[in-house]
Structures are given as structure tokens and as C-alpha cells.
Enzyme design. Structure first.
Site, PDB file in Angstrom:
ATOM      1  N   CYS A 121       0.830  -1.206   0.000  1.00 43.11           N
ATOM      2  CA  CYS A 121       0.000   0.000   0.000  1.00 43.11           C
ATOM      3  C   CYS A 121       0.869   1.261   0.000  1.00 43.11           C
ATOM      4  O   CYS A 121       2.084   1.202   0.148  1.00 43.11           O
ATOM      5  CB  CYS A 121      -0.896  -0.006   1.231  1.00 43.11           C
ATOM      6  SG  CYS A 121       0.050   0.039   2.764  1.00 43.11           S
ATOM      7  N   ALA A 152       3.080   1.622   2.979  1.00 37.51           N
ATOM      8  CA  ALA A 152       4.285   0.778   2.920  1.00 37.51           C
ATOM      9  C   ALA A 152       5.355   1.445   2.056  1.00 37.51           C
ATOM     10  O   ALA A 152       6.545   1.413   2.377  1.00 37.51           O
ATOM     11  CB  ALA A 152       3.946  -0.606   2.367  1.00 37.51           C
ATOM     12  N   ARG A 199      12.700  -5.519   5.558  1.00 40.68           N
ATOM     13  CA  ARG A 199      13.233  -5.097   4.262  1.00 40.68           C
ATOM     14  C   ARG A 199      14.766  -5.088   4.230  1.00 40.68           C
ATOM     15  O   ARG A 199      15.374  -4.903   3.208  1.00 40.68           O
ATOM     16  CB  ARG A 199      12.664  -3.718   3.892  1.00 40.68           C
ATOM     17  CG  ARG A 199      13.006  -3.277   2.473  1.00 40.68           C
ATOM     18  CD  ARG A 199      12.027  -2.237   2.015  1.00 40.68           C
ATOM     19  NE  ARG A 199      12.460  -1.526   0.847  1.00 40.68           N
ATOM     20  CZ  ARG A 199      13.085  -0.354   0.869  1.00 40.68           C
ATOM     21  NH1 ARG A 199      13.391   0.211   2.017  1.00 40.68           N
ATOM     22  NH2 ARG A 199      13.418   0.247  -0.245  1.00 40.68           N
ATOM     23  N   HIS A 203       5.927   6.350  -2.348  1.00 42.98           N
ATOM     24  CA  HIS A 203       7.245   6.883  -2.737  1.00 42.98           C
ATOM     25  C   HIS A 203       7.103   8.367  -3.077  1.00 42.98           C
ATOM     26  O   HIS A 203       7.894   9.193  -2.661  1.00 42.98           O
ATOM     27  CB  HIS A 203       7.784   6.194  -3.999  1.00 42.98           C
ATOM     28  CG  HIS A 203       7.905   4.713  -3.915  1.00 42.98           C
ATOM     29  ND1 HIS A 203       7.810   3.898  -5.020  1.00 42.98           N
ATOM     30  CD2 HIS A 203       8.134   3.881  -2.874  1.00 42.98           C
ATOM     31  CE1 HIS A 203       7.972   2.642  -4.666  1.00 42.98           C
ATOM     32  NE2 HIS A 203       8.162   2.605  -3.371  1.00 42.98           N
TER      33      HIS A 203
END
Ligand code: CFM
Length: 535
Positions: A54, A57, A88, A186
Site C-alpha cells: 500500500c 508501505a 526489508r 514513494h
């Protein structure tokens, strides 16, 4: 094995008509004799079992989270915090371990009463406690879905906290639903850093010669450290990495570098473009994954600076590094050569890793991004033609202008045009499609069913992917190379990383365990029928 249009039709046949129609635009076989267009960055069809995450995230987990010396608060339920922390492998080390907060997961742990009565007080109290205990230089707050739904005013809380504690408190309205995938997150993160952090540092010129920023490397498994090792060896000054092993202080000074290296185009191209407009820093699309790709990138960088001594040193380092890795790489290549791979990853690695696979003699027969945009497939030339939809309108493009005092032309427009002729990757990304061969499959936002059917049909030797889908391939006796977290391995970048990757892949290909698994199609017929033995 290659497949044809009929196979694709058969794969989609089992889907309901609406889904089938939609998915048809996301999957095709490369045919360079026609102009092919893909649909990407659109809403996932419910039920296909996508690998996407999403917007939250993408903001907290991907771009904001790796900054080591800021405390990152997740304002929301604990699950959102846990699943964007730790998995990650964006590594970081700090001279002062007390200023590396990546080992902590900070969350307001919203409960039902917070949802009913609002979570602002709890958040403000948390900031007070964090400042008292950890004394961070800055704090980030990332919004999860419920926060957006109940309307907590993060901006107001952040502003009050800034006044109270005299440190920067950034808030990100990156609720999970803000876009069709993590890609939206982002963009939100890029905007906030550009608006509030980059350019606020005290530096007015680069702290050393040949200064660069490394954009879009998150130091997964130590990737950025291998890149840093090589470029520092050549003589570059690394101002900051965005955002692997990144420090807040360095990020503030990103505006002084002379060149931006764009590794992951998808997650950071917004900042690259804005830094060019606002400060005059040109950007170069790089690829540090694969030996040849790394060499090409290093040569492009040296050519941009154009300094003879730098060009010489670049060649020296390349020759020495290649000599160091070649004997081992050669041995591993013998094991890998002739094999095929699927490369289905996020928004940039599905392209980057094809170079490394090719060097090992492995052909990538199917590739796709989970959340790439059309430009990541077809190149930036299509950007003016991309339709903006309701989702993309959620995140406005930040309007930036050249900075009145800090804008500095790094080279004359004539020089830039001349370099652009020689270096197509200067200020441009050509996308994944041109590098794929005819007959190869391209699939965007791939779903579980498509994945399974493509594996059955094409029988790759290795499946490079990895969020939820690695177990699909494992059950089908196809080894999977996790290309998000690297399965505890890495780095895979640069020269030494290529050897580590080759070693991991060779191990998987030679592991006898895979032969002990019976894939479903071996004991269940793909076709029903009778065989005539009398003919
Ligand atoms: Fe960029 Fe990434 Fe990727 Fe990405 Fe990601 Fe990642 Fe990725 Mo997983 S920033 S687009 S959102 S290179 S977490 S480090 S591996 S999907 S291909």
C-alpha cells in the site's frame, strides 16, 4: 520454453470476463515489429492475488524508514508498524550507535477508543516521550488508513511538537489507500523531503571533488555499501544516499552534489527531477547490478565529469575489480549457463537483474513489475501520454522553481546536449521493454493464477521474485531467489555483489532438494483423455 498468444488467452480464460479484459492489457509477449503499450499503475483487479503493498508501505517502509537517525513514528495500529519494520533489510551503521534508531519500531498502537475519540493526544504524548528518551534530531510521522478516516490532524500535531521541542517533525499523509500501490507512497515521501528537508543544510558547496548523491538505493543486504566502496575508491565524494544508510544531516545537504545517480527510477525519480529544476543537478540513470552494467555506469559517470585523471582512475579500478572477481565468477557461470529465469519484482529490480542473469548465461524469459508505471516499461518518452486517473490525482506534483541563490548550472547547455548524445542514460530512463527479447513475456502487477500458469508452461529454472509468491514456485519445485530482501544474503551490487549473487544462484540450481519435490503437473494430468495403444 517460449509461449504464444494462444497460451496467454488460455491463461486468462478462467477469469471472469471483466477481469480477463482488464488483465489482457497488463500481459503480452514482446514483439519488436509492433509498438507495444502496457497498462500499468492502475487499480488491481480484486481476486487476482497481487503482490503489491500500500501507499503507507511505500512511504514508511521504503523511502522514509531507512533513514537511521530520525525516529519514525507509525501513527496507527501495531500491525502496520510491524510489517513495515525489519523485514526489508535496509541496513545502516552509525558512528554513534545511540543515534541509529532502525532497531526500534515506534507506533502509537491505536486502539478502538483512539479511533472513536481521535488519536492526536496520544501522538503528541508519544512525541514528548520519544524526545525525552531518544533525543532524536528529527522525527517523522507516517499516517495509516484509520488516521485518514478519522481525520487526525497530523500537520497540527507536528507543528506544535516542532515549536515545543525545537526539532523538525515531518508528517506524511501516506494513508494506505492514497494510491493503487506503494508507488504512491514513494511520491508522497519524495515531496515532503524535497519541500522540507533537502536544501536546509548549511553547505553551499560540495564537501569534496566529484560529488554525487546516490538516489534510490536502500542498502538492502548492504547494496549501497558496495556501491560506496567502489565510487569512493575511484575518488567520488558521496554526499548522501537516498535513503539506504542515510542520515538526516546528509539528506539536508543533498542540494550541493554535482550529479545524482538514479538507481531505482521508480521510487525516486521525482526528487531527481526536482533537484535538477531547483538546484541544477543533472541526473544519470545507473545500474550497479551486474558487472557490465556497473562498468557502464562508472564510465558514464567519469565521462560526465570529463576529468582525465578520473577517467584513468575509473579504468584502473574496473580492471583491478574485474581481475579480482573473474576466476570465481567464471566457475559459477559454468553452473548457471543455459538456464532460464522469471524476474518479477517491484518497480525496478525486474529490469536491473536481467543484466546480472544474462552475464551468468541465464535468460530472463518472463519479467514484470508489481507497481512500475508505463515509463518503467516503455521509457520516459511515454510520460506525456500517461493518462492521470483519480488515484494519481491524489498526490499533486510539487511545483518547484530554480532556487534564487543555490541554483548552479553544473555544465553549459551545450555540454549537456553533447554528453546526452553519448550517454543515453543522462537524464533519461529507457525502461525495461527495449532490453527484452522477442518472445519474452511481460506481465504487470502479476497475479497468483498467472504466475502459476506461466511457471507450468515455461518451466523456468529459477524464479526471481519473493513477497508471497516464492512459495508458489517452491511447491512447483522451482527454486526462488528472493529479490526483495535477498533471503538474508547480499549485497548483490557492483563487482563483489555479482559474485555473491552468482554463488547463491549456483547453489540453488545445484541443490538436490528440488528434485525430490513432485510438482502438481507431474502426478496430475494437465489434459484429460485416453491414450490409444493399438495404433
Ligand atoms: Fe525501488 Fe526498491 Fe524496487 Fe521499490 Fe520495493 Fe525493494 Fe523492490 Mo521490494 S524501492 S521499486 S518499493 S528497488 S521494497 S528496495 S525490492 S518491491 S524492485
Amino acid at each position: 520454453m517460449t509461449i504464444n498468444e494462444k497460451d496467454i488467452k488460455a491463461i486468462l480464460e478462467k477469469m471472469p470476463p471483466k477481469t480477463k479484459k482488464n488483465r489482457r492489457k497488463h500481459i503480452f509477449i514482446k514483439d519488436s515489429s509492433t509498438a507495444q503499450e502496457i497498462e500499468a499503475n492502475t487499480r488491481t483487479m480484486p481476486g487476482i492475488i497481487s503482490q503489491r503493498a500500500c501507499a503507507f508501505a511505500g512511504c514508511k517502509g521504503v523511502v522514509v524508514g531507512p533513514i537511521k537517525d530520525m525516529v519514525h513514528i507509525v501513527h496507527g495500529p501495531i500491525g502496520c508498524a510491524f510489517y513495515t519494520w525489519g523485514v526489508r533489510r535496509s541496513k545502516a551503521k552509525s558512528k554513534d550507535p545511540a543515534k541509529n534508531f532502525l532497531n526500534y519500531s515506534f507506533c502509537t498502537d491505536m486502539q478502538e477508543s483512539d479511533i472513536v475519540f481521535g488519536g492526536e493526544k496520544k501522538l503528541a504524548q508519544m512525541i514528548d516521550e520519544l524526545v525525552e528518551i531518544f533525543k532524536p534530531e528529527a522525527i517523522t510521522i507516517c499516517a495509516t488508513c484509520p488516521v485518514g478516516l478519522i481525520g487526525d490532524d497530523l500537520g497540527a500535531v507536528a507543528k506544535k511538537a516542532e515549536e515545543k521541542h525545537s526539532i523538525q517533525v515531518l508528517h506524511f499523509n501516506c494513508e494506505g489507500y492514497k494510491g493503487v500501490s506503494q508507488s504512491a507512497g514513494h511520491h508522497i515521501a519524495n515531496n515532503v523531503f524535497m519541500e522540507k528537508v533537502i536544501g536546509t543544510g548549511p553547505l553551499t558547496e560540495a564537501p569534496g571533488q566529484y560529488s554525487v548523491n546516490l538516489l534510490g538505493d536502500y542498502n538492502i543486504g548492504g547494496d549501497a555499501w558496495e556501491i560506496e566502496r567502489i565510487i569512493k575508491e575511484i575518488g567520488y565524494t558521496l554526499v548522501t544516499t537516498m535513503t539506504g544508510d542515510c542520515s538526516y544531516k546528509d539528506l539536508k545537504n543533498a542540494h550541493v552534489a554535482d550529479l545524482n545517480l538514479v538507481q531505482c527510477h521508480r521510487s525516486i525519480n521525482y526528487i531527481a527531477e526536482m533537484l535538477e529544476t531547483k538546484y541544477g543537478i543533472p541526473w544519470l540513470k545507473t545500474n550497479f547490478i551486474g558487472v557490465e552494467a556497473t562498468i557502464q555506469t562508472l564510465r558514464n559517470m567519469a565521462q560526465i565529469f570529463g576529468d582525465e585523471a578520473l577517467i584513468r582512475k575509473t579504468e584502473e579500478v574496473i580492471a583491478r575489480e574485474v581481475a579480482e572477481i573473474s576466476p570465481t565468477l567464471e566457475k559459477l557461470r559454468k553452473i548457471c549457463t543455459g538456464k532460464t529465469a522469471f524476474c518479477l519484482v517491484g518497480g525496478s529490480r525486474a529490469h536491473h537483474y536481467q543484466d546480472l542473469f544474462a552475464e551468468l548465461g541465464i535468460e530472463t524469459v518472463a519479467a514484470g513489475y508489481e507497481f512500475g508505471h508505463r515509463d518503467d516499461y516503455e521509457g520516459r518518452k511515454v510520460i506525456p501520454f500517461i493518462k492521470s486517473d483519480a488515484d494519481s490525482k491524489n498526490i499533486p506534483d510539487l511545483h518547484v522553481e530554480s532556487h534564487p541563490t543555490q541554483y548552479r548550472l553544473r555544465m553549459s547547455p551545450e555540454k549537456y546536449a553533447e554528453l546526452k548524445e553519448k550517454i543515453p542514460a543522462l537524464g533519461n530512463y529507457a525502461g525495461m521493454l527495449p532490453d527484452m527479447k522477442d518472445g519474452h513475456v511481460i506481465v504487470d502487477d502479476y497475479g497468483h493464477h498467472e504466475c502459476e500458469e506461466l511457471i507450468k508452461l515455461m518451466k523456468p529454472d529459477i524464479f526471481a521474485s519473493g513477497v508471497k509468491d516464492k512459495y508458489i514456485s517452491h511447491k512447483m519445485a522451482v527454486p526462488s531467489k528472493q529479490l526483495h530482501s535477498y533471503d538474508y544474503s547480499g549485497p548483490y551490487t557492483g563487482f563483489r555483489g555479482a559474485v555473491i549473487f552468482a554463488g547463491d544462484v549456483a547453489n540453488m540450481l545445484t541443490c538436490p532438494g528440488w528434485k525430490m519435490i513432485t510438482p502438481p503437473w507431474k502426478d496430475k494430468p494437465l489434459l484429460e483423455g485416453t491414450v490409444r495403444t493399438d495404433a
